[in-house]
Scaffold this active site. Structure first.
Site, PDB file in Angstrom:
ATOM      1  CB  SER A   8      -0.925   0.002   1.213  1.00  0.00           C
ATOM      2  OG  SER A   8      -1.560   1.261   1.287  1.00  0.00           O
ATOM      3  CG  HIS A  33      -3.942  -1.299  -1.822  1.00  0.00           C
ATOM      4  ND1 HIS A  33      -5.048  -2.015  -2.205  1.00  0.00           N
ATOM      5  CD2 HIS A  33      -4.357  -0.472  -0.827  1.00  0.00           C
ATOM      6  CE1 HIS A  33      -6.091  -1.644  -1.468  1.00  0.00           C
ATOM      7  NE2 HIS A  33      -5.694  -0.702  -0.627  1.00  0.00           N
ATOM      8  CG  ASP A  35      -5.223   2.775   0.608  1.00  0.00           C
ATOM      9  OD1 ASP A  35      -6.192   2.009   0.505  1.00  0.00           O
ATOM     10  OD2 ASP A  35      -4.107   2.400   1.025  1.00  0.00           O
ATOM     11  CG  MET A  37      -8.339   7.658   2.211  1.00  0.00           C
ATOM     12  SD  MET A  37      -7.485   7.714   3.792  1.00  0.00           S
ATOM     13  CE  MET A  37      -6.620   6.142   3.735  1.00  0.00           C
ATOM     14  CG  HIS A  66      -9.312   0.675  -0.961  1.00  0.00           C
ATOM     15  ND1 HIS A  66      -8.784   0.444   0.298  1.00  0.00           N
ATOM     16  CD2 HIS A  66     -10.653   0.723  -0.805  1.00  0.00           C
ATOM     17  CE1 HIS A  66      -9.780   0.373   1.167  1.00  0.00           C
ATOM     18  NE2 HIS A  66     -10.915   0.539   0.530  1.00  0.00           N
ATOM     19  CG  MET A  68     -11.335   3.824   1.662  1.00  0.00           C
ATOM     20  SD  MET A  68      -9.792   3.777   2.577  1.00  0.00           S
ATOM     21  CE  MET A  68      -8.676   3.787   1.204  1.00  0.00           C
ATOM     22  CG  MET A 137     -12.110  -2.250   4.420  1.00  0.00           C
ATOM     23  SD  MET A 137     -10.536  -1.964   3.578  1.00  0.00           S
ATOM     24  CE  MET A 137      -9.529  -1.255   4.892  1.00  0.00           C
ATOM     25  CG  PHE A 143      -6.169   6.834   9.983  1.00  0.00           C
ATOM     26  CD1 PHE A 143      -5.623   8.103   9.841  1.00  0.00           C
ATOM     27  CD2 PHE A 143      -7.509   6.711  10.347  1.00  0.00           C
ATOM     28  CE1 PHE A 143      -6.408   9.238  10.069  1.00  0.00           C
ATOM     29  CE2 PHE A 143      -8.303   7.835  10.568  1.00  0.00           C
ATOM     30  CZ  PHE A 143      -7.749   9.111  10.432  1.00  0.00           C
ATOM     31  N   GLY A 145      -1.277   1.535   9.433  1.00  0.00           N
ATOM     32  CA  GLY A 145      -0.664   1.217  10.719  1.00  0.00           C
ATOM     33  C   GLY A 145      -1.615   0.847  11.843  1.00  0.00           C
ATOM     34  CG  ASP A 175      -6.554  -2.531   2.727  1.00  0.00           C
ATOM     35  OD1 ASP A 175      -5.493  -2.343   3.343  1.00  0.00           O
ATOM     36  OD2 ASP A 175      -7.140  -1.655   2.055  1.00  0.00           O
ATOM     37  N   GLY A 197       0.796  -2.211   4.134  1.00  0.00           N
ATOM     38  CA  GLY A 197       1.367  -0.876   4.114  1.00  0.00           C
ATOM     39  C   GLY A 197       2.528  -0.777   5.076  1.00  0.00           C
TER      40      GLY A 197
HETATM   41  C1  DX5 Z   1      -6.588   1.787   5.257  1.00  0.00           C
HETATM   42  C2  DX5 Z   1      -6.115   1.523   3.867  1.00  0.00           C
HETATM   43  C3  DX5 Z   1      -5.049   0.507   3.803  1.00  0.00           C
HETATM   44  C4  DX5 Z   1      -3.780   0.882   4.528  1.00  0.00           C
HETATM   45  C5  DX5 Z   1      -3.198  -0.386   5.053  1.00  0.00           C
HETATM   46  O1  DX5 Z   1      -7.666   2.627   5.218  1.00  0.00           O
HETATM   47  O2  DX5 Z   1      -7.194   1.059   3.050  1.00  0.00           O
HETATM   48  O3  DX5 Z   1      -4.764   0.113   2.460  1.00  0.00           O
HETATM   49  O4  DX5 Z   1      -2.844   1.541   3.729  1.00  0.00           O
HETATM   50  O5  DX5 Z   1      -2.123  -0.076   5.839  1.00  0.00           O
HETATM   51  P1  DX5 Z   1      -1.541  -1.100   6.928  1.00  0.00           P
HETATM   52  O6  DX5 Z   1      -1.072  -2.310   6.165  1.00  0.00           O
HETATM   53  O7  DX5 Z   1      -0.418  -0.321   7.526  1.00  0.00           O
HETATM   54  O8  DX5 Z   1      -2.645  -1.409   7.879  1.00  0.00           O
HETATM   55 ZN    ZN Z   2      -6.662   0.120   1.062  1.00  0.00          ZN
END
Ligand code: DX5
Ligand code: ZN
Length: 216
Positions: A8, A33, A35, A37, A66, A68, A137, A143, A145, A175, A197
């Site tokens: 990610s 990947h 993201d 948002m 992805h 969001m 999910m 976010f 981490g 994810d 990520g």
């Molecule tokens: C969260 C994102 C993820 C995120 C995953 O909203 O959709 O793709 O980057 O990050 P980690 O692997 O650090 O949880």
């Molecule tokens: Zn994602």
């Protein structure tokens, strides 16, 4: 079969994206990947098309995008223009999900449907045969981490069951909070693809971590 690994971009170093994208290009990662948002569907804003245009130019990996955001169908042309392979939209953001899935396919991309941690797998029953992938999910989106929600393991098994029962060919991607430990559990439960990520970009040797995830 080895899992598909989709690092990610959200956890990459935005001060030096070229280095991180070159690392991904050299690595065994299958997809990248991305993201997106909007600060409305999720409580955070990431990056938009002016930045992603350059990311798309610099990466050699197929894009796993992805969204969001509310009304993701508004941006089908922009997502397609990046050269996207898979366009993931949220079940919770699409009252007319069937139409959006058809629109993504007509635009020449693979449609994927994402569900949040509190959305039951059963909600996918009437769309499962029309989609390329389900994205489960394993954190509340917004976010990187965050901590992996264990209940996702049951949802992977339920999704696998739904796919088998309906004769769907959909892949299962997960994810959020995926690392070598949770990744191994997810693969054992029936996941085909893992997004990672923080586990990749927070690692002292990201390329090696991708290789290790690929071996799960
Ligand atoms: C969260 C994102 C993820 C995120 C995953 O909203 O959709 O793709 O980057 O990050 P980690 O692997 O650090 O949880
Ligand atoms: Zn994602």
């Amino acid at each position: 079969m080895k899992p598909i690994i989709s690092p990610s971009l959200l956890s990459a170093n935005f001060g030096n994206l070229t280095d991180d994208l070159n690392m991904i290009n050299r690595s065994e990662a299958d997809w990248l990947h991305i993201d997106i948002m909007d600060g409305v569907f999720v409580p955070n804003i990431s990056f938009g098309f002016p930045v992603l245009k350059h990311v798309a130019r610099l990466t050699k990996k197929p894009l796993d995008v992805h969204l969001m955001i509310v009304q993701p169908e508004k941006f089908i042309p922009e997502v397609k223009a990046l050269g996207t392979h898979i366009m993931n939209v949220h079940y919770e953001a699409c009252p007319h999900l069937h139409r959006v899935v058809q629109q993504i396919r007509e635009a020449g991309m693979q449609p994927a449907v994402t569900i949040n941690p509190a959305t039951p797998v059963a909600m996918l029953k009437d769309i499962i045969k029309d989609i390329y992938m389900v994205l489960l999910m394993s954190v509340n989106p917004g976010f990187g981490g965050q901590k992996f929600i264990e209940h996702t393991l049951e949802k992977v098994a339920e999704t696998r069951e739904l796919i088998e029962r309906t004769g769907s060919k959909a892949l299962i991607e997960v994810d959020g909070g995926v690392n070598l430990t949770t990744g191994a559990q997810l693969v054992a439960a029936g996941a085909d693809a893992l997004v990672a990520g923080n586990a990749v970009f927070g690692s002292p040797n990201p390329e090696e971590t991708i290789r290790a995830l690929k071996q799960l």
